[in-house]
Design a protein around this motif. Structure first.
Motif, PDB file in Angstrom:
ATOM      1  N   PRO A   1       0.836  -1.200   0.000  1.00 27.31           N
ATOM      2  CA  PRO A   1       0.000   0.000   0.000  1.00 27.31           C
ATOM      3  C   PRO A   1       0.874   1.255   0.000  1.00 27.31           C
ATOM      4  N   ALA A   2       0.418   2.294  -0.688  1.00 29.84           N
ATOM      5  CA  ALA A   2       1.174   3.549  -0.780  1.00 29.84           C
ATOM      6  C   ALA A   2       0.236   4.710  -0.476  1.00 29.84           C
ATOM      7  N   LYS A   3       0.713   5.627   0.362  1.00 31.34           N
ATOM      8  CA  LYS A   3      -0.059   6.806   0.720  1.00 31.34           C
ATOM      9  C   LYS A   3       0.887   7.985   0.893  1.00 31.34           C
ATOM     10  N   LYS A   4       0.314   9.185   0.990  1.00 29.04           N
ATOM     11  CA  LYS A   4       1.102  10.404   1.136  1.00 29.04           C
ATOM     12  C   LYS A   4       2.119  10.253   2.263  1.00 29.04           C
ATOM     13  N   GLY A   5       3.371  10.613   1.969  1.00 28.17           N
ATOM     14  CA  GLY A   5       4.453  10.538   2.946  1.00 28.17           C
ATOM     15  C   GLY A   5       5.310   9.290   2.836  1.00 28.17           C
ATOM     16  N   ASP A   6       4.829   8.261   2.131  1.00 29.04           N
ATOM     17  CA  ASP A   6       5.621   7.035   1.966  1.00 29.04           C
ATOM     18  C   ASP A   6       6.755   7.267   0.974  1.00 29.04           C
ATOM     19  N   ILE A   7       7.865   6.597   1.213  1.00 35.52           N
ATOM     20  CA  ILE A   7       9.025   6.671   0.322  1.00 35.52           C
ATOM     21  C   ILE A   7       9.449   5.251  -0.027  1.00 35.52           C
ATOM     22  N   PHE A   8       9.659   5.010  -1.301  1.00 33.34           N
ATOM     23  CA  PHE A   8      10.094   3.700  -1.786  1.00 33.34           C
ATOM     24  C   PHE A   8      11.401   3.877  -2.542  1.00 33.34           C
ATOM     25  N   LYS A   9      12.416   3.098  -2.171  1.00 32.54           N
ATOM     26  CA  LYS A   9      13.699   3.144  -2.879  1.00 32.54           C
ATOM     27  C   LYS A   9      13.884   1.818  -3.601  1.00 32.54           C
ATOM     28  N   PHE A  10      14.201   1.909  -4.879  1.00 34.03           N
ATOM     29  CA  PHE A  10      14.414   0.728  -5.709  1.00 34.03           C
ATOM     30  C   PHE A  10      15.876   0.669  -6.112  1.00 34.03           C
ATOM     31  N   LYS A  11      16.558  -0.350  -5.677  1.00 32.13           N
ATOM     32  CA  LYS A  11      17.940  -0.558  -6.093  1.00 32.13           C
ATOM     33  C   LYS A  11      17.954  -0.884  -7.588  1.00 32.13           C
ATOM     34  N   SER A  12      19.060  -0.638  -8.236  1.00 27.99           N
ATOM     35  CA  SER A  12      19.176  -0.939  -9.660  1.00 27.99           C
ATOM     36  C   SER A  12      18.789  -2.400  -9.919  1.00 27.99           C
ATOM     37  N   LYS A  13      18.159  -2.626 -11.036  1.00 31.78           N
ATOM     38  CA  LYS A  13      17.738  -3.947 -11.506  1.00 31.78           C
ATOM     39  C   LYS A  13      16.620  -4.567 -10.664  1.00 31.78           C
ATOM     40  N   THR A  14      15.920  -3.768  -9.843  1.00 33.49           N
ATOM     41  CA  THR A  14      14.764  -4.237  -9.083  1.00 33.49           C
ATOM     42  C   THR A  14      13.495  -3.860  -9.838  1.00 33.49           C
ATOM     43  N   TYR A  15      12.679  -4.859 -10.176  1.00 30.83           N
ATOM     44  CA  TYR A  15      11.418  -4.559 -10.846  1.00 30.83           C
ATOM     45  C   TYR A  15      10.530  -3.749  -9.914  1.00 30.83           C
ATOM     46  N   HIS A  16       9.842  -2.757 -10.481  1.00 28.98           N
ATOM     47  CA  HIS A  16       8.937  -1.931  -9.699  1.00 28.98           C
ATOM     48  C   HIS A  16       7.904  -1.279 -10.618  1.00 28.98           C
ATOM     49  N   CYS A  17       6.837  -0.771 -10.007  1.00 28.11           N
ATOM     50  CA  CYS A  17       5.807  -0.001 -10.702  1.00 28.11           C
ATOM     51  C   CYS A  17       4.795   0.466  -9.660  1.00 28.11           C
ATOM     52  N   ALA A  18       3.750   1.115 -10.107  1.00 27.25           N
ATOM     53  CA  ALA A  18       2.704   1.605  -9.216  1.00 27.25           C
ATOM     54  C   ALA A  18       1.359   1.420  -9.896  1.00 27.25           C
ATOM     55  N   LYS A  19       0.296   1.395  -9.075  1.00 20.20           N
ATOM     56  CA  LYS A  19      -1.049   1.292  -9.640  1.00 20.20           C
ATOM     57  C   LYS A  19      -2.059   1.950  -8.706  1.00 20.20           C
ATOM     58  N   THR A  20      -3.203   2.286  -9.281  1.00 18.77           N
ATOM     59  CA  THR A  20      -4.329   2.814  -8.519  1.00 18.77           C
ATOM     60  C   THR A  20      -5.528   1.914  -8.762  1.00 18.77           C
ATOM     61  N   GLU A  21      -6.501   2.021  -7.882  1.00 17.01           N
ATOM     62  CA  GLU A  21      -7.742   1.264  -8.039  1.00 17.01           C
ATOM     63  C   GLU A  21      -8.922   2.205  -7.908  1.00 17.01           C
ATOM     64  N   ASN A  22     -10.037   1.810  -8.502  1.00 15.43           N
ATOM     65  CA  ASN A  22     -11.281   2.573  -8.438  1.00 15.43           C
ATOM     66  C   ASN A  22     -11.036   3.995  -8.931  1.00 15.43           C
ATOM     67  N   GLU A  23     -11.513   4.980  -8.217  1.00 11.90           N
ATOM     68  CA  GLU A  23     -11.349   6.375  -8.624  1.00 11.90           C
ATOM     69  C   GLU A  23     -10.184   7.057  -7.909  1.00 11.90           C
ATOM     70  N   ASN A  24      -9.360   6.304  -7.208  1.00  8.69           N
ATOM     71  CA  ASN A  24      -8.255   6.882  -6.455  1.00  8.69           C
ATOM     72  C   ASN A  24      -7.198   7.489  -7.372  1.00  8.69           C
ATOM     73  N   ILE A  25      -6.564   8.539  -6.866  1.00 12.08           N
ATOM     74  CA  ILE A  25      -5.442   9.178  -7.550  1.00 12.08           C
ATOM     75  C   ILE A  25      -4.192   8.929  -6.722  1.00 12.08           C
ATOM     76  N   LEU A  26      -3.078   8.707  -7.382  1.00 14.30           N
ATOM     77  CA  LEU A  26      -1.788   8.557  -6.717  1.00 14.30           C
ATOM     78  C   LEU A  26      -0.808   9.505  -7.392  1.00 14.30           C
ATOM     79  N   LYS A  27      -0.179  10.369  -6.587  1.00 12.31           N
ATOM     80  CA  LYS A  27       0.832  11.280  -7.108  1.00 12.31           C
ATOM     81  C   LYS A  27       2.143  10.977  -6.396  1.00 12.31           C
ATOM     82  N   PHE A  28       3.218  10.977  -7.180  1.00  5.44           N
ATOM     83  CA  PHE A  28       4.530  10.780  -6.564  1.00  5.44           C
ATOM     84  C   PHE A  28       5.592  11.542  -7.331  1.00  5.44           C
TER      85      PHE A  28
END
Length: 112
Positions: free
Chosen positions: A65-92
């Motif tokens: 889960p991701a919400k305002k204030g969360d920080i995610f660090k991805f080391k090189s060669k680590t698969y990653h992405c983001a998604k939203t559901e329903n009518e939610n908006i996610l900004k980063f």
């Protein structure tokens, strides 16, 4: 493998690189309801700083889960992405400590 343009806008995703230099790339991404970035990795580290909304971030092993204030660090060669559901908006904010943006390679994965 692909290189993306410095900005992009559709009905589901909008991003724009706001600082672009050889040693720092910063940009903002907005994801609108029921959208998903493609699963990918880079040859360098990347950071997502969640600035608004709620959604999920894939961290290479699981969806978190991701919400305002969360920080995610991805080391090189680590698969990653983001998604939203329903009518939610996610900004980063995305951050790379190498650049410029047009040299950052996106290595995609067809599915999880």
């Amino acid at each position: 493998m692909s290189v993306l343009p410095n900005s992009f806008e559709s009905t589901k995703i909008k991003y724009e690189t706001i600082h672009d230099s050889d040693n720092l790339v910063i940009g903002n991404c907005t994801m609108y309801g029921d959208s998903e970035l493609f699963v990918h990795y880079h040859d360098i580290d990347e950071i997502y700083i969640i600035t608004e909304g709620v959604g999920y971030v894939y961290t290479g092993q699981k969806w978190e889960p991701a919400k305002k204030g969360d920080i995610f660090k991805f080391k090189s060669k680590t698969y990653h992405c983001a998604k939203t559901e329903n009518e939610n908006i996610l900004k980063f904010t995305y951050v790379f400590f190498e650049g410029p943006f047009n040299t950052i390679k996106y290595h995609g994965k067809s599915n999880l």
